[in-house]
Scaffold this active site. Structure first.
Site, PDB file in Angstrom:
ATOM      1  N   GLU A 124     -26.991 -81.763  62.930  1.00  0.00           N
ATOM      2  CA  GLU A 124     -26.851 -83.368  63.722  1.00  0.00           C
ATOM      3  C   GLU A 124     -27.832 -84.090  63.180  1.00  0.00           C
ATOM      4  O   GLU A 124     -28.704 -83.535  63.093  1.00  0.00           O
ATOM      5  CB  GLU A 124     -26.684 -83.020  64.847  1.00  0.00           C
TER       6      GLU A 124
ATOM      7  N   LEU B 120     -38.220 -97.297  53.288  1.00  0.00           N
ATOM      8  CA  LEU B 120     -39.423 -97.967  52.164  1.00  0.00           C
ATOM      9  C   LEU B 120     -39.931 -99.360  52.700  1.00  0.00           C
ATOM     10  O   LEU B 120     -40.660-100.144  52.479  1.00  0.00           O
ATOM     11  CB  LEU B 120     -39.070 -98.659  50.598  1.00  0.00           C
TER      12      LEU B 120
ATOM     13  N   LYS C   4     -30.417 -80.014  56.787  1.00  0.00           N
ATOM     14  CA  LYS C   4     -31.118 -80.895  58.485  1.00  0.00           C
ATOM     15  C   LYS C   4     -32.240 -81.567  57.736  1.00  0.00           C
ATOM     16  O   LYS C   4     -33.100 -82.459  57.936  1.00  0.00           O
ATOM     17  CB  LYS C   4     -30.941 -80.373  59.161  1.00  0.00           C
TER      18      LYS C   4
ATOM     19  N   THR D 149     -31.757 -78.214  65.182  1.00  0.00           N
ATOM     20  CA  THR D 149     -32.607 -78.623  63.596  1.00  0.00           C
ATOM     21  C   THR D 149     -33.566 -76.440  63.630  1.00  0.00           C
ATOM     22  O   THR D 149     -34.403 -76.513  64.312  1.00  0.00           O
ATOM     23  CB  THR D 149     -33.535 -79.429  63.519  1.00  0.00           C
TER      24      THR D 149
ATOM     25  N   CYS E  64     -38.422 -85.228  65.440  1.00  0.00           N
ATOM     26  CA  CYS E  64     -38.208 -84.683  64.627  1.00  0.00           C
ATOM     27  C   CYS E  64     -39.625 -84.978  63.180  1.00  0.00           C
ATOM     28  O   CYS E  64     -39.373 -83.199  62.596  1.00  0.00           O
ATOM     29  CB  CYS E  64     -36.959 -85.475  63.964  1.00  0.00           C
TER      30      CYS E  64
ATOM     31  N   GLY F 287     -46.206 -98.880  56.297  1.00  0.00           N
ATOM     32  CA  GLY F 287     -46.785 -99.791  57.926  1.00  0.00           C
ATOM     33  C   GLY F 287     -47.364 -98.487  58.572  1.00  0.00           C
ATOM     34  O   GLY F 287     -48.256 -97.655  58.160  1.00  0.00           O
TER      35      GLY F 287
HETATM   36  C1  UDX Z   1     -34.849 -88.580  62.303  1.00  0.00           C
HETATM   37  C2  UDX Z   1     -33.523 -89.224  61.271  1.00  0.00           C
HETATM   38  O1  UDX Z   1     -33.531 -90.444  60.721  1.00  0.00           O
HETATM   39  C3  UDX Z   1     -32.665 -88.503  61.462  1.00  0.00           C
HETATM   40  O2  UDX Z   1     -31.554 -88.350  60.773  1.00  0.00           O
HETATM   41  C4  UDX Z   1     -32.725 -87.394  62.374  1.00  0.00           C
HETATM   42  O3  UDX Z   1     -31.088 -86.161  62.408  1.00  0.00           O
HETATM   43  C5  UDX Z   1     -33.454 -87.225  63.675  1.00  0.00           C
HETATM   44  O4  UDX Z   1     -34.815 -88.000  62.870  1.00  0.00           O
HETATM   45  P1  UDX Z   1     -35.635 -90.234  64.539  1.00  0.00           P
HETATM   46  O5  UDX Z   1     -36.116 -89.285  64.706  1.00  0.00           O
HETATM   47  O6  UDX Z   1     -34.810 -91.085  65.438  1.00  0.00           O
HETATM   48  O7  UDX Z   1     -34.270 -89.506  63.146  1.00  0.00           O
HETATM   49  O8  UDX Z   1     -36.081 -91.911  63.470  1.00  0.00           O
HETATM   50  P2  UDX Z   1     -36.070 -92.340  62.276  1.00  0.00           P
HETATM   51  O9  UDX Z   1     -35.612 -93.683  62.347  1.00  0.00           O
HETATM   52  O10 UDX Z   1     -35.539 -91.455  60.986  1.00  0.00           O
HETATM   53  O11 UDX Z   1     -37.156 -92.592  61.855  1.00  0.00           O
HETATM   54  C6  UDX Z   1     -38.009 -91.759  61.720  1.00  0.00           C
HETATM   55  C7  UDX Z   1     -40.131 -91.856  62.050  1.00  0.00           C
HETATM   56  O12 UDX Z   1     -39.926 -93.413  60.576  1.00  0.00           O
HETATM   57  C8  UDX Z   1     -40.002 -93.604  62.830  1.00  0.00           C
HETATM   58  O13 UDX Z   1     -42.025 -93.524  63.417  1.00  0.00           O
HETATM   59  C9  UDX Z   1     -40.565 -95.349  62.105  1.00  0.00           C
HETATM   60  O14 UDX Z   1     -41.339 -96.294  62.424  1.00  0.00           O
HETATM   61  C10 UDX Z   1     -40.877 -94.614  60.655  1.00  0.00           C
HETATM   62  N1  UDX Z   1     -39.952 -94.841  59.542  1.00  0.00           N
HETATM   63  C11 UDX Z   1     -38.983 -95.952  59.414  1.00  0.00           C
HETATM   64  C12 UDX Z   1     -41.177 -95.601  58.582  1.00  0.00           C
HETATM   65  O15 UDX Z   1     -42.253 -95.753  59.181  1.00  0.00           O
HETATM   66  N2  UDX Z   1     -40.709 -96.660  57.624  1.00  0.00           N
HETATM   67  C13 UDX Z   1     -39.380 -97.071  57.168  1.00  0.00           C
HETATM   68  O16 UDX Z   1     -38.722 -97.620  56.285  1.00  0.00           O
HETATM   69  C14 UDX Z   1     -38.833 -95.596  58.091  1.00  0.00           C
END
Ligand code: UDX
Length: 439
Positions: free
Chosen positions: A148, A254, A208, A121, A264, A257
């Site tokens: 990615e 949504l 991205k 990224t 990322c 918390g």
């Molecule tokens: C993210 C993107 O989803 C992914 O497409 C990209 O390639 C990399 O960054 P990731 O960092 O693995 O992926 O986690 P993700 O599942 O997106 O969750 C990110 C954070 O958001 C976590 O700390 C999670 O706990 C939080 N989250 C997620 C919430 O607080 N509420 C939600 O409803 C969803």
């Protein structure tokens, strides 16, 4: 096809093994000799469900190998650059050192006709700059950008069955060649009907950062609603369910918390703001500063709530923290909201015991000042309050009756709105959560 993958972290290691699974001959290159040794022996250097099986299968097929020597990439026709782009120390911008170093050392092994594919990224404009470097030092090689979107915890599934492919390619004949080569690499995935967007470098890079900014915004939107719910006595979980039924909005991302963390989302929105500033378009992204602020405020609110339920002071209180990884099914603790809260509780005088099914070793290395336990029960022994901060399945499924036996006070703070409130209250617990009324 013969492929090389430069950088074998969460992204590169999974990509390398997945490409071997698709039938390619792949060499993964990383400067970290310990990582190369672990991967070569079929051991995953990080926790990722399904990855170790995939790794072993690919190694056994003879199509996957790892090396710490860039020379091993010579002879591959397509080279994926999968190194990290962390936030610069003391700045919002992304640190491009690893991408630049990896590309630079790759130049020495490139042959005319080779394709270099960036997956990291990066700030918009990076690919164009690297393309000049490639054209200058490795004539005949072509650069493409292929972001990615894998999520940790689902990395294998997301790599083998992505919801879309994006190719950023140069214009003209080189662009056609790059597209054809990428179609060949991803033949199985393209053949399965995966949506494909072929575009220029800048759009591919922006896809991205725009996607991650949107996801971060969605989470902060519902967390802003949680703040209002706290002020009005409304319930953010029911609110999210109700607005999520509108399929223009959707229920995913949504979950109110403790907010987002990880390697990322936080750094990507900051790097995006920094890049917009450099481009003279900072006004377009000032809202992301608010997205970031809302997100960070949740951590402070969680600590305040813990202090409140502990009678106004954390001094000398025993607090159990369930979960340390930034999200479940991961051992990644980069910018973990759970650890941030645990550390703040400790600084305010609480005795904090943290547990996590996968991340404790990483925690001990980076946060030695905290106390760790192997199980939720051990962490919660004689606790004055229990905080659920990362919603691992085993914590969601805890039996509140049995668990109630080990604590000093049955007070639970659900930082992820993940527990069955009625069950916990029926077992005699006082239940508090962000964005929801006190019981
Ligand atoms: C993210 C993107 O989803 C992914 O497409 C990209 O390639 C990399 O960054 P990731 O960092 O693995 O992926 O986690 P993700 O599942 O997106 O969750 C990110 C954070 O958001 C976590 O700390 C999670 O706990 C939080 N989250 C997620 C919430 O607080 N509420 C939600 O409803 C969803």
């Amino acid at each position: 096809m013969k492929l090389s993958v430069i950088g074998c972290g969460y992204l590169g290691a999974v990509h390398a093994a997945a490409m071997a699974e698709l039938g390619h001959e792949v060499v993964g290159v990383d400067v970290d000799a310990a990582k190369v040794e672990a991967l070569s022996a079929g051991r995953a250097p990080f926790y990722e469900p399904g990855f170790e099986d995939l790794l072993r299968r690919s190694l056994e097929s003879g199509r996957l190998s790892f090396s710490s020597d860039m020379a091993a990439a010579a002879g591959a026709g397509v080279h994926f650059v999968c190194v990290g782009t962390p936030q610069k120390r003391g700045e919002y911008a992304a640190d491009l050192r690893y991408v630049e170093d990896a590309t630079e050392s790759l130049l020495g092994v490139l042959a005319p006709g080779d394709l270099v594919v960036g997956k990291s990224t990066v700030p918009v404009g990076t690919a164009a700059r690297l393309a000049e470097m490639v054209a200058d030092k490795a004539p005949g090689a072509i650069l493409a950008w292929n972001p990615e979107f894998l999520r940790e915890g689902f990395a294998v599934q997301d790599t083998l069955h992505p919801d879309r492919l994006v190719y950023g390619v140069p214009s003209g004949k080189d662009g056609e060649t790059a597209r054809a080569r990428l179609d060949e690499v991803y033949a199985t995935i393209v053949g399965a009907g995966t949506p494909l967007v072929v575009t220029d470098y800048a759009t591919a890079e922006m896809v991205k950062t725009a996607a991650n900014s949107f996801l971060a915004t969605k989470i902060s939107f519902i967390n802003a609603m949680a703040e209002l719910c706290e002020a009005t006595g409304a319930d953010v979980k029911q609110l999210a369910d109700a607005i999520g039924h509108d399929d223009r909005i959707g229920r995913k991302f949504l979950n109110a918390g403790l907010g987002f963390g990880g390697g990322c989302l936080p750094k990507d929105i900051r790097a995006f703001m920094a890049r917009a500033g450099e481009l003279g378009a900072d006004q377009a992204l000032t809202f992301l500063r608010e997205v970031d602020n809302i997100n960070m405020r949740r951590r402070i609110r969680m600590v305040d709530l813990a202090r409140e339920v502990c009678g106004g002071s954390l001094l000398g209180k025993r607090v159990a923290v369930l979960g340390a990884a930034f999200k479940p099914d991961s051992d990644d603790i980069r910018d973990s909201p759970a650890l941030n809260v645990a550390a703040q509780l400790g600084l305010q005088g609480a005795t904090v015991r943290v547990t996590d099914p996968a991340a404790v070793d990483n925690c001990k290395r980076d946060w030695p000042q905290l106390d760790y336990a192997d199980t939720a029960e051990e962490a919660a022994e004689r606790a004055d309050a229990v905080l659920l901060l990362t919603e691992w399945k085993q914590y969601r499924e805890l039996d509140p009756v049995a668990f109630g036996q080990v604590v000093a006070q049955k007070r639970v703070l659900d930082g992820r709105n993940a527990l069955d409130r009625d069950r916990w209250e029926a077992a005699g617990w006082s239940y508090r959560a962000l964005g929801r009324r006190a019981g």
